[in-house]
Scaffold this motif. Structure first.
Motif, PDB file in Angstrom:
ATOM      1  N   ALA A  53       0.837  -1.196   0.000  1.00  0.00           N
ATOM      2  CA  ALA A  53       0.000   0.000   0.000  1.00  0.00           C
ATOM      3  C   ALA A  53       0.872   1.246   0.000  1.00  0.00           C
ATOM      4  CB  ALA A  53      -0.916   0.009   1.213  1.00  0.00           C
ATOM      5  N   ALA A  54       0.420   2.254  -0.718  1.00  0.00           N
ATOM      6  CA  ALA A  54       1.129   3.526  -0.785  1.00  0.00           C
ATOM      7  C   ALA A  54       0.537   4.498   0.227  1.00  0.00           C
ATOM      8  CB  ALA A  54       1.002   4.106  -2.187  1.00  0.00           C
ATOM      9  N   GLY A  55       1.156   5.668   0.321  1.00  0.00           N
ATOM     10  CA  GLY A  55       0.557   6.737   1.093  1.00  0.00           C
ATOM     11  C   GLY A  55      -0.703   7.226   0.404  1.00  0.00           C
ATOM     12  N   ARG A  56      -1.527   7.973   1.116  1.00  0.00           N
ATOM     13  CA  ARG A  56      -2.799   8.422   0.557  1.00  0.00           C
ATOM     14  C   ARG A  56      -2.630   9.098  -0.799  1.00  0.00           C
ATOM     15  NH1 ARG A  56      -4.200   9.348   6.006  1.00  0.00           N
ATOM     16  NH2 ARG A  56      -6.264   8.531   6.530  1.00  0.00           N
ATOM     17  N   ARG A  57      -1.615   9.923  -0.918  1.00  0.00           N
ATOM     18  CA  ARG A  57      -1.445  10.717  -2.133  1.00  0.00           C
ATOM     19  C   ARG A  57      -0.588  10.032  -3.189  1.00  0.00           C
ATOM     20  NH1 ARG A  57      -1.931  13.958   2.185  1.00  0.00           N
ATOM     21  NH2 ARG A  57      -3.340  15.761   2.020  1.00  0.00           N
ATOM     22  N   GLN A  58      -0.079   8.840  -2.881  1.00  0.00           N
ATOM     23  CA  GLN A  58       0.811   8.163  -3.823  1.00  0.00           C
ATOM     24  C   GLN A  58       0.140   7.029  -4.591  1.00  0.00           C
ATOM     25  OE1 GLN A  58       2.235   9.054  -0.551  1.00  0.00           O
ATOM     26  NE2 GLN A  58       2.762  10.863  -1.767  1.00  0.00           N
ATOM     27  N   ALA A  59      -1.120   6.733  -4.283  1.00  0.00           N
ATOM     28  CA  ALA A  59      -1.794   5.644  -4.992  1.00  0.00           C
ATOM     29  C   ALA A  59      -1.948   5.982  -6.478  1.00  0.00           C
ATOM     30  CB  ALA A  59      -3.160   5.389  -4.377  1.00  0.00           C
ATOM     31  N   THR A  60      -1.843   4.965  -7.322  1.00  0.00           N
ATOM     32  CA  THR A  60      -1.966   5.136  -8.769  1.00  0.00           C
ATOM     33  C   THR A  60      -2.956   4.112  -9.314  1.00  0.00           C
ATOM     34  OG1 THR A  60      -0.190   3.567  -9.262  1.00  0.00           O
ATOM     35  CG2 THR A  60       0.451   5.877  -8.891  1.00  0.00           C
ATOM     36  N   ALA A  61      -3.297   4.259 -10.584  1.00  0.00           N
ATOM     37  CA  ALA A  61      -4.189   3.286 -11.211  1.00  0.00           C
ATOM     38  C   ALA A  61      -3.558   1.901 -11.230  1.00  0.00           C
ATOM     39  CB  ALA A  61      -4.522   3.734 -12.632  1.00  0.00           C
ATOM     40  N   ALA A  62      -2.248   1.856 -11.398  1.00  0.00           N
ATOM     41  CA  ALA A  62      -1.554   0.570 -11.421  1.00  0.00           C
ATOM     42  C   ALA A  62      -1.404  -0.026 -10.029  1.00  0.00           C
ATOM     43  CB  ALA A  62      -0.182   0.734 -12.073  1.00  0.00           C
ATOM     44  N   SER A  63      -1.347   0.838  -9.018  1.00  0.00           N
ATOM     45  CA  SER A  63      -1.206   0.384  -7.630  1.00  0.00           C
ATOM     46  C   SER A  63      -2.169   1.188  -6.767  1.00  0.00           C
ATOM     47  CB  SER A  63       0.250   0.582  -7.155  1.00  0.00           C
ATOM     48  OG  SER A  63       0.412   0.094  -5.839  1.00  0.00           O
ATOM     49  N   PRO A  64      -3.452   0.780  -6.738  1.00  0.00           N
ATOM     50  CA  PRO A  64      -4.496   1.604  -6.130  1.00  0.00           C
ATOM     51  C   PRO A  64      -4.661   1.443  -4.619  1.00  0.00           C
ATOM     52  CG  PRO A  64      -5.475  -0.313  -7.142  1.00  0.00           C
ATOM     53  CD  PRO A  64      -4.002  -0.395  -7.429  1.00  0.00           C
ATOM     54  N   TRP A  65      -3.880   0.564  -4.001  1.00  0.00           N
ATOM     55  CA  TRP A  65      -4.038   0.321  -2.568  1.00  0.00           C
ATOM     56  C   TRP A  65      -3.260   1.360  -1.775  1.00  0.00           C
ATOM     57  CZ3 TRP A  65      -2.356  -3.347  -6.100  1.00  0.00           C
ATOM     58  CH2 TRP A  65      -3.347  -4.239  -6.531  1.00  0.00           C
ATOM     59  N   SER A  66      -3.910   1.907  -0.758  1.00  0.00           N
ATOM     60  CA  SER A  66      -3.237   2.923   0.055  1.00  0.00           C
ATOM     61  C   SER A  66      -3.763   2.863   1.478  1.00  0.00           C
ATOM     62  CB  SER A  66      -3.456   4.327  -0.537  1.00  0.00           C
ATOM     63  OG  SER A  66      -4.722   4.832  -0.174  1.00  0.00           O
ATOM     64  N   THR A  98      -7.235  -7.786  -3.346  1.00  0.00           N
ATOM     65  CA  THR A  98      -5.928  -8.438  -3.314  1.00  0.00           C
ATOM     66  C   THR A  98      -5.902  -9.325  -2.083  1.00  0.00           C
ATOM     67  OG1 THR A  98      -3.516  -8.146  -3.287  1.00  0.00           O
ATOM     68  CG2 THR A  98      -4.816  -6.533  -2.058  1.00  0.00           C
ATOM     69  N   PRO A  99      -5.389 -10.544  -2.188  1.00  0.00           N
ATOM     70  CA  PRO A  99      -5.443 -11.451  -1.029  1.00  0.00           C
ATOM     71  C   PRO A  99      -4.467 -11.083   0.081  1.00  0.00           C
ATOM     72  CG  PRO A  99      -4.336 -12.502  -2.872  1.00  0.00           C
ATOM     73  CD  PRO A  99      -4.893 -11.221  -3.395  1.00  0.00           C
ATOM     74  N   ARG A 100      -3.399 -10.353  -0.263  1.00  0.00           N
ATOM     75  CA  ARG A 100      -2.373 -10.037   0.727  1.00  0.00           C
ATOM     76  C   ARG A 100      -1.896  -8.597   0.498  1.00  0.00           C
ATOM     77  NH1 ARG A 100      -0.205 -15.101   2.509  1.00  0.00           N
ATOM     78  NH2 ARG A 100       1.892 -14.300   2.842  1.00  0.00           N
ATOM     79  N   LEU A 101      -1.813  -7.835   1.581  1.00  0.00           N
ATOM     80  CA  LEU A 101      -1.478  -6.415   1.480  1.00  0.00           C
ATOM     81  C   LEU A 101      -0.582  -6.003   2.638  1.00  0.00           C
ATOM     82  CD1 LEU A 101      -2.124  -3.677  -0.019  1.00  0.00           C
ATOM     83  CD2 LEU A 101      -3.910  -3.346   1.711  1.00  0.00           C
ATOM     84  N   VAL A 102       0.528  -5.363   2.322  1.00  0.00           N
ATOM     85  CA  VAL A 102       1.379  -4.744   3.347  1.00  0.00           C
ATOM     86  C   VAL A 102       0.913  -3.310   3.506  1.00  0.00           C
ATOM     87  CG1 VAL A 102       3.717  -4.011   3.952  1.00  0.00           C
ATOM     88  CG2 VAL A 102       3.346  -6.239   2.887  1.00  0.00           C
ATOM     89  N   LEU A 103       0.591  -2.928   4.752  1.00  0.00           N
ATOM     90  CA  LEU A 103       0.016  -1.614   5.030  1.00  0.00           C
ATOM     91  C   LEU A 103       0.891  -0.877   6.048  1.00  0.00           C
ATOM     92  CD1 LEU A 103      -2.444   0.163   4.338  1.00  0.00           C
ATOM     93  CD2 LEU A 103      -3.628  -0.878   6.279  1.00  0.00           C
ATOM     94  N   PRO A 104       1.867  -0.105   5.570  1.00  0.00           N
ATOM     95  CA  PRO A 104       2.740   0.614   6.506  1.00  0.00           C
ATOM     96  C   PRO A 104       2.050   1.860   7.061  1.00  0.00           C
ATOM     97  CG  PRO A 104       3.772   0.331   4.324  1.00  0.00           C
ATOM     98  CD  PRO A 104       2.303   0.077   4.183  1.00  0.00           C
ATOM     99  N   SER A 105       2.360   2.182   8.299  1.00  0.00           N
ATOM    100  CA  SER A 105       1.977   3.469   8.885  1.00  0.00           C
ATOM    101  C   SER A 105       2.841   3.680  10.107  1.00  0.00           C
ATOM    102  CB  SER A 105       0.486   3.505   9.260  1.00  0.00           C
ATOM    103  OG  SER A 105       0.270   3.051  10.577  1.00  0.00           O
ATOM    104  N   PRO A 106       3.129   4.940  10.466  1.00  0.00           N
ATOM    105  CA  PRO A 106       4.022   5.205  11.590  1.00  0.00           C
ATOM    106  C   PRO A 106       3.342   5.083  12.943  1.00  0.00           C
ATOM    107  CG  PRO A 106       3.286   7.266  10.625  1.00  0.00           C
ATOM    108  CD  PRO A 106       2.731   6.170   9.760  1.00  0.00           C
ATOM    109  N   ASN A 107       2.021   4.869  12.970  1.00  0.00           N
ATOM    110  CA  ASN A 107       1.297   4.849  14.240  1.00  0.00           C
ATOM    111  C   ASN A 107       0.753   3.446  14.531  1.00  0.00           C
ATOM    112  OD1 ASN A 107       1.687   7.721  14.604  1.00  0.00           O
ATOM    113  ND2 ASN A 107       0.202   8.002  12.974  1.00  0.00           N
TER     114      ASN A 107
END
Length: 252
Positions: A75-88, A100-109
């Motif tokens: 997953a990207a940051g809110r403003r970095q999602a694209t059509a090719a990579s829409p998860w954020s 998507t069956p598996r997603l890495v979701l980074p966040s600092p909190n």
């Protein structure tokens, strides 16, 4: 550390941020991480769709490497999602994105807290699933002195890196505690937990409070009002995401 600061003897405890989670994780049976805007809300949305969510502390080159190791989308940051990579990190964007069956979701909190918690079962709680989490905790026998639970309000960070307590996380944590209190009774709560529950129950319009908070206004003014709307869908979800084999998965 003195046992006073771990709220020892109480079945239901409340603390703030990564430092609080680190202190309590080894002293409780279950840790509920609450990051309303937006990590744990995003986890509920993804888990509803059947996605396994891997928390990760940093959004950098190591996150991409980790995603490759666990065969997951990143997953990207809110403003970095694209059509090719829409998860954020945006829960509204996740709701619109393809499955998507598996997603890495980074966040600092919230993600950072979940990724580093050790020694306890870890659950993702939010306003969207607070009642469901309370029911699940009770069914599992959590919330007693023998099997204590700590509810962690993730908070945000000031520019210097210090913790900024965030209203939305106080209310989300309070909602989980209040839901569990309905089943265990008031006596199980530490004073800190009782105060968090009181903040939630005394707020007449939680949706309006979150939208009007510092974090809510920041998101709305940044073009992400939909994220605030999703985050304040109070008790709309029956999913309880539990960290299992490194990923949050809906409990059965």
């Amino acid at each position: 550390m003195d046992e006073w600061f771990t709220q020892a003897g109480h079945g239901i405890r409340f603390e703030w941020g990564a430092a609080g989670a680190e202190r309590l994780a080894a002293r409780v049976a279950c840790l509920v991480v609450v990051d309303v805007l937006s990590f744990t809300t995003s986890v509920t949305v993804a888990a509803e769709a059947g996605t396994r969510v891997f928390p990760y502390r940093w959004r950098d080159e190591t996150a991409a490497a980790f995603a490759g190791q666990v065969d997951a989308e990143l997953a990207a940051g809110r403003r970095q999602a694209t059509a090719a990579s829409p998860w954020s990190l945006s829960p509204a964007a996740l709701r619109r994105a393809p499955f998507t069956p598996r997603l890495v979701l980074p966040s600092p909190n919230g993600s950072a807290i979940a990724a580093t918690a050790r020694g306890a079962t870890v659950v993702a709680g939010a306003l969207r699933n607070a009642a469901a989490v309370g029911r699940w905790l009770d069914r599992q026998g959590y919330g007693t002195p023998a099997r204590p639970v700590a509810v962690i309000a993730s908070g945000e960070h000031w520019p210097d890196g210090s913790l900024r307590p965030a209203l939305e996380d106080l209310l989300g944590a309070g909602a989980v505690i209040a839901a569990l209190r309905e089943r265990t009774g008031e006596g199980a709560l530490s004073v800190e937990a009782a105060a968090a529950a009181a903040a939630f129950t005394a707020t007449p319009d939680v949706r309006r409070a979150v939208a009007g908070s510092s974090s809510g206004r920041e998101l709305t003014h940044g073009g992400f009002a939909d994220d605030v709307a999703v985050a304040t869908e109070q008790d709309a979800s029956s999913v309880v995401p539990v960290l299992t084999d490194g990923a949050f998965t809906a409990a059965r």
